[in-house]
Design a protein around this motif. Structure first.
Motif, PDB file in Angstrom:
ATOM      1  N   LEU A 132       0.782  -1.189  -0.036  1.00 17.35           N
ATOM      2  CA  LEU A 132       0.010   0.080   0.030  1.00 17.35           C
ATOM      3  C   LEU A 132       0.872   1.336  -0.191  1.00 17.35           C
ATOM      4  CD1 LEU A 132      -2.802  -1.019   2.912  1.00 17.35           C
ATOM      5  CD2 LEU A 132      -2.711  -1.308   0.176  1.00 17.35           C
ATOM      6  N   LEU A 133       0.421   2.145  -0.707  1.00 11.29           N
ATOM      7  CA  LEU A 133       0.762   3.439  -0.673  1.00 11.29           C
ATOM      8  C   LEU A 133       0.645   4.227   0.409  1.00 11.29           C
ATOM      9  CD1 LEU A 133       0.162   4.548  -4.464  1.00 11.29           C
ATOM     10  CD2 LEU A 133       2.517   4.214  -3.267  1.00 11.29           C
ATOM     11  N   PRO A 134       1.216   5.473   0.993  1.00  8.77           N
ATOM     12  CA  PRO A 134       0.666   6.033   2.239  1.00  8.77           C
ATOM     13  C   PRO A 134      -0.728   6.376   2.297  1.00  8.77           C
ATOM     14  CG  PRO A 134       2.830   6.879   1.412  1.00  8.77           C
ATOM     15  CD  PRO A 134       2.121   6.095   0.246  1.00  8.77           C
ATOM     16  N   ASP A 135      -1.292   6.537   1.198  1.00 13.88           N
ATOM     17  CA  ASP A 135      -2.911   6.900   1.306  1.00 13.88           C
ATOM     18  C   ASP A 135      -3.899   5.866   1.230  1.00 13.88           C
ATOM     19  OD1 ASP A 135      -2.850   6.099  -1.174  1.00 13.88           O
ATOM     20  OD2 ASP A 135      -3.235   7.785  -2.225  1.00 13.88           O
ATOM     21  N   GLY A 136      -3.002   4.316   1.581  1.00 18.39           N
ATOM     22  CA  GLY A 136      -3.881   3.300   1.623  1.00 18.39           C
ATOM     23  C   GLY A 136      -4.545   2.640   0.557  1.00 18.39           C
ATOM     24  N   THR A 137      -4.063   3.238  -0.852  1.00 21.53           N
ATOM     25  CA  THR A 137      -4.200   2.452  -2.117  1.00 21.53           C
ATOM     26  C   THR A 137      -3.133   1.677  -2.585  1.00 21.53           C
ATOM     27  OG1 THR A 137      -3.233   4.459  -3.306  1.00 21.53           O
ATOM     28  CG2 THR A 137      -5.659   4.649  -2.962  1.00 21.53           C
ATOM     29  N   GLU A 138      -3.726   0.653  -3.171  1.00 19.72           N
ATOM     30  CA  GLU A 138      -2.601  -0.448  -3.618  1.00 19.72           C
ATOM     31  C   GLU A 138      -1.488   0.183  -4.399  1.00 19.72           C
ATOM     32  OE1 GLU A 138      -2.972  -4.666  -5.119  1.00 19.72           O
ATOM     33  OE2 GLU A 138      -3.350  -3.321  -6.574  1.00 19.72           O
ATOM     34  N   ALA A 139      -0.261  -0.186  -4.223  1.00 20.58           N
ATOM     35  CA  ALA A 139       0.903   0.189  -4.919  1.00 20.58           C
ATOM     36  C   ALA A 139       1.006  -0.314  -6.124  1.00 20.58           C
ATOM     37  CB  ALA A 139       2.282   0.352  -3.900  1.00 20.58           C
ATOM     38  N   PRO A 140       1.123   0.427  -7.278  1.00 25.49           N
ATOM     39  CA  PRO A 140       1.299  -0.112  -8.619  1.00 25.49           C
ATOM     40  C   PRO A 140       2.512  -0.991  -8.902  1.00 25.49           C
ATOM     41  CG  PRO A 140       1.346   2.155  -9.036  1.00 25.49           C
ATOM     42  CD  PRO A 140       1.038   1.729  -7.331  1.00 25.49           C
ATOM     43  N   SER A 141       3.577  -0.731  -8.211  1.00 26.53           N
ATOM     44  CA  SER A 141       4.832  -1.123  -8.406  1.00 26.53           C
ATOM     45  C   SER A 141       5.900  -0.774  -7.111  1.00 26.53           C
ATOM     46  CB  SER A 141       5.307  -0.717  -9.526  1.00 26.53           C
ATOM     47  OG  SER A 141       5.640   0.678  -9.628  1.00 26.53           O
ATOM     48  N   ASN A 142       6.976  -1.599  -7.141  1.00 22.72           N
ATOM     49  CA  ASN A 142       7.880  -0.923  -6.227  1.00 22.72           C
ATOM     50  C   ASN A 142       8.456   0.270  -6.525  1.00 22.72           C
ATOM     51  OD1 ASN A 142       8.851  -3.205  -4.126  1.00 22.72           O
ATOM     52  ND2 ASN A 142       8.957  -4.727  -6.317  1.00 22.72           N
ATOM     53  N   ALA A 143       8.507   0.559  -7.808  1.00 27.09           N
ATOM     54  CA  ALA A 143       8.900   2.019  -8.066  1.00 27.09           C
ATOM     55  C   ALA A 143       8.127   3.194  -7.736  1.00 27.09           C
ATOM     56  CB  ALA A 143       9.035   2.253  -9.653  1.00 27.09           C
ATOM     57  N   ALA A 144       6.705   2.795  -7.599  1.00 25.66           N
ATOM     58  CA  ALA A 144       5.688   3.800  -7.090  1.00 25.66           C
ATOM     59  C   ALA A 144       5.878   3.949  -5.777  1.00 25.66           C
ATOM     60  CB  ALA A 144       4.267   3.265  -7.274  1.00 25.66           C
ATOM     61  N   LEU A 145       6.408   2.775  -4.745  1.00 25.99           N
ATOM     62  CA  LEU A 145       6.509   2.769  -3.454  1.00 25.99           C
ATOM     63  C   LEU A 145       7.916   3.884  -3.175  1.00 25.99           C
ATOM     64  CD1 LEU A 145       5.472  -0.834  -2.171  1.00 25.99           C
ATOM     65  CD2 LEU A 145       4.513   1.315  -1.511  1.00 25.99           C
ATOM     66  N   VAL A 146       8.718   3.559  -4.027  1.00 26.33           N
ATOM     67  CA  VAL A 146      10.234   4.336  -3.644  1.00 26.33           C
ATOM     68  C   VAL A 146       9.646   5.731  -4.169  1.00 26.33           C
ATOM     69  CG1 VAL A 146      12.349   4.687  -4.723  1.00 26.33           C
ATOM     70  CG2 VAL A 146      11.686   2.307  -4.542  1.00 26.33           C
ATOM     71  N   ARG A 147       9.348   6.096  -5.206  1.00 24.26           N
ATOM     72  CA  ARG A 147       8.714   7.369  -5.213  1.00 24.26           C
ATOM     73  C   ARG A 147       8.160   8.236  -4.079  1.00 24.26           C
ATOM     74  NH1 ARG A 147       8.220   5.917 -10.516  1.00 24.26           N
ATOM     75  NH2 ARG A 147       5.928   5.289 -10.347  1.00 24.26           N
ATOM     76  N   ALA A 148       7.003   7.277  -3.577  1.00 22.95           N
ATOM     77  CA  ALA A 148       6.405   7.781  -2.330  1.00 22.95           C
ATOM     78  C   ALA A 148       7.341   7.922  -1.233  1.00 22.95           C
ATOM     79  CB  ALA A 148       5.302   6.904  -2.257  1.00 22.95           C
ATOM     80  N   ALA A 149       8.187   6.942  -1.131  1.00 22.47           N
ATOM     81  CA  ALA A 149       9.219   7.014  -0.011  1.00 22.47           C
ATOM     82  C   ALA A 149      10.094   8.434   0.108  1.00 22.47           C
ATOM     83  CB  ALA A 149      10.085   5.810   0.225  1.00 22.47           C
ATOM     84  N   ARG A 150      10.746   8.674  -1.293  1.00 24.20           N
ATOM     85  CA  ARG A 150      11.670   9.786  -1.590  1.00 24.20           C
ATOM     86  C   ARG A 150      10.907  10.821  -1.385  1.00 24.20           C
ATOM     87  NH1 ARG A 150      16.638   9.380  -0.680  1.00 24.20           N
ATOM     88  NH2 ARG A 150      17.625   7.745  -1.873  1.00 24.20           N
ATOM     89  N   ALA A 151       9.756  11.191  -1.371  1.00 26.20           N
ATOM     90  CA  ALA A 151       8.865  12.544  -1.087  1.00 26.20           C
ATOM     91  C   ALA A 151       8.803  12.684   0.425  1.00 26.20           C
ATOM     92  CB  ALA A 151       7.271  12.317  -1.869  1.00 26.20           C
ATOM     93  N   ARG A 152       8.966  11.661   1.246  1.00 29.48           N
ATOM     94  CA  ARG A 152       9.018  11.766   2.681  1.00 29.48           C
ATOM     95  C   ARG A 152      10.158  11.909   3.260  1.00 29.48           C
ATOM     96  NH1 ARG A 152       3.375   9.849   3.660  1.00 29.48           N
ATOM     97  NH2 ARG A 152       3.903   9.346   5.834  1.00 29.48           N
ATOM     98  N   LEU A 153      11.176  11.630   2.502  1.00 31.11           N
ATOM     99  CA  LEU A 153      12.581  11.745   3.124  1.00 31.11           C
ATOM    100  C   LEU A 153      13.501  12.811   2.983  1.00 31.11           C
ATOM    101  CD1 LEU A 153      13.767   8.026   1.958  1.00 31.11           C
ATOM    102  CD2 LEU A 153      12.897   8.865   4.252  1.00 31.11           C
ATOM    103  N   PRO A 154      14.455  13.491   3.351  1.00 32.99           N
ATOM    104  CA  PRO A 154      15.198  14.507   3.393  1.00 32.99           C
ATOM    105  C   PRO A 154      15.520  14.740   2.026  1.00 32.99           C
ATOM    106  CG  PRO A 154      15.530  13.739   5.508  1.00 32.99           C
ATOM    107  CD  PRO A 154      14.801  12.823   4.823  1.00 32.99           C
ATOM    108  N   GLN A 155      15.689  15.800   1.321  1.00 36.91           N
ATOM    109  CA  GLN A 155      16.238  15.654  -0.062  1.00 36.91           C
ATOM    110  C   GLN A 155      17.513  16.108  -0.030  1.00 36.91           C
ATOM    111  OE1 GLN A 155      14.068  14.971  -2.463  1.00 36.91           O
ATOM    112  NE2 GLN A 155      12.689  14.623  -0.934  1.00 36.91           N
ATOM    113  N   PRO A 156      18.306  15.242  -1.011  1.00 39.14           N
ATOM    114  CA  PRO A 156      19.721  15.286  -0.843  1.00 39.14           C
ATOM    115  C   PRO A 156      20.190  16.827  -1.357  1.00 39.14           C
ATOM    116  CG  PRO A 156      18.931  14.050  -2.975  1.00 39.14           C
ATOM    117  CD  PRO A 156      17.789  14.070  -1.940  1.00 39.14           C
TER     118      PRO A 156
END
Length: 240
Positions: A216-240
């Motif tokens: 699941l993505l943070p909003d509770g919807t099904e993640a379409p892929s690992n790549a989508a999960l990584v994009r969602a995670a990157r948005a929540r982490l400190p930016q390099p």
């Protein structure tokens, strides 16, 4: 911070389209996850039936596919006892690997953890020490190879959001007291996945995300892929 993608885990391949028994399918998603911001990969090699495997030919096949799709990216595998419960056979399987991962996770609450970690070290494979609970923490604390680990994985089970912080901070404090220089990667699974990732971001710890930990993505919807999960995670982490 390191963001690792955990591609598949021990989940049934029927749970999601990207949880395939075909290593080339999973490798394709691995490459997309790296493009999305993952810098390391954790994968569970499978046999033809989609079961986790430590067999030489399966490890070789899966590592080869992932490395071909994402060249130059560190790739790790599991040594989980569910893949081979017999310690002697687990050691024999690891001894037979011809394609070596960059690192491998060892669950310290499992029988044979010290022997598995020592063998990985002799083969030049980094050890991620998986610690889930007090029993695993104590087994790791008294381990003769404790200080030789690449990092410690503080791993939280599926638990309520209000439990994540005290559980994680307790384990982290004990690990830091024993081995203050060892990096810690904090992650959760299912309910604790996103709260653990947010806590890792707050504490400046390495973390991971992927279909192994949550569908699941943070909003509770099904993640379409690992790549989508990584994009969602990157948005929540400190930016390099």
């Amino acid at each position: 911070m390191i963001l690792q993608v955990c591609l598949n885990g021990a989940r049934d391949v029927a749970e999601h389209p990207w949880l395939s028994a075909d290593e080339t399918v999973v490798a394709q998603d691995a490459a997309a996850a790296v493009d999305a911001g993952a810098v390391e990969i954790h994968v569970h090699p499978k046999d033809a039936a989609g079961r986790d495997s430590l067999a030489r030919e399966d490890v070789q096949r899966w590592l080869g596919a992932v490395r071909a799709a994402a060249p130059g990216v560190p790739v790790g595998v599991t040594t989980g006892a569910w893949a081979e419960p017999d310690v002697a056979r687990r050691l024999e399987a690891i001894e037979g690997w011809t394609e070596l991962p960059d690192y491998a996770s060892v669950n310290w609450h499992e029988a044979g953890a010290d022997e598995v970690a020592a063998l990985l070290g002799r083969r030049g494979i980094g050890v991620e020490a998986g610690i889930w609970d007090a029993a695993g923490l104590e087994a790791w604390r008294v381990s003769p190879v404790r200080g030789d680990c690449l990092r410690v994985l503080v791993e939280l089970p599926a638990e309520a959001v209000d439990v994540v912080r005290p559980h994680a901070e307790g384990l982290i404090a004990h690990v830091a007291r024993e081995e203050p220089d060892l990096p810690i990667l904090l992650h959760g699974e299912e309910l604790s996945t996103w709260p653990a990732l947010d806590l890792a971001a707050e504490l400046g710890l390495d973390t991971r995300i992927g279909l192994e930990d949550t569908l699941l993505l943070p909003d509770g919807t099904e993640a379409p892929s690992n790549a989508a999960l990584v994009r969602a995670a990157r948005a929540r982490l400190p930016q390099p």
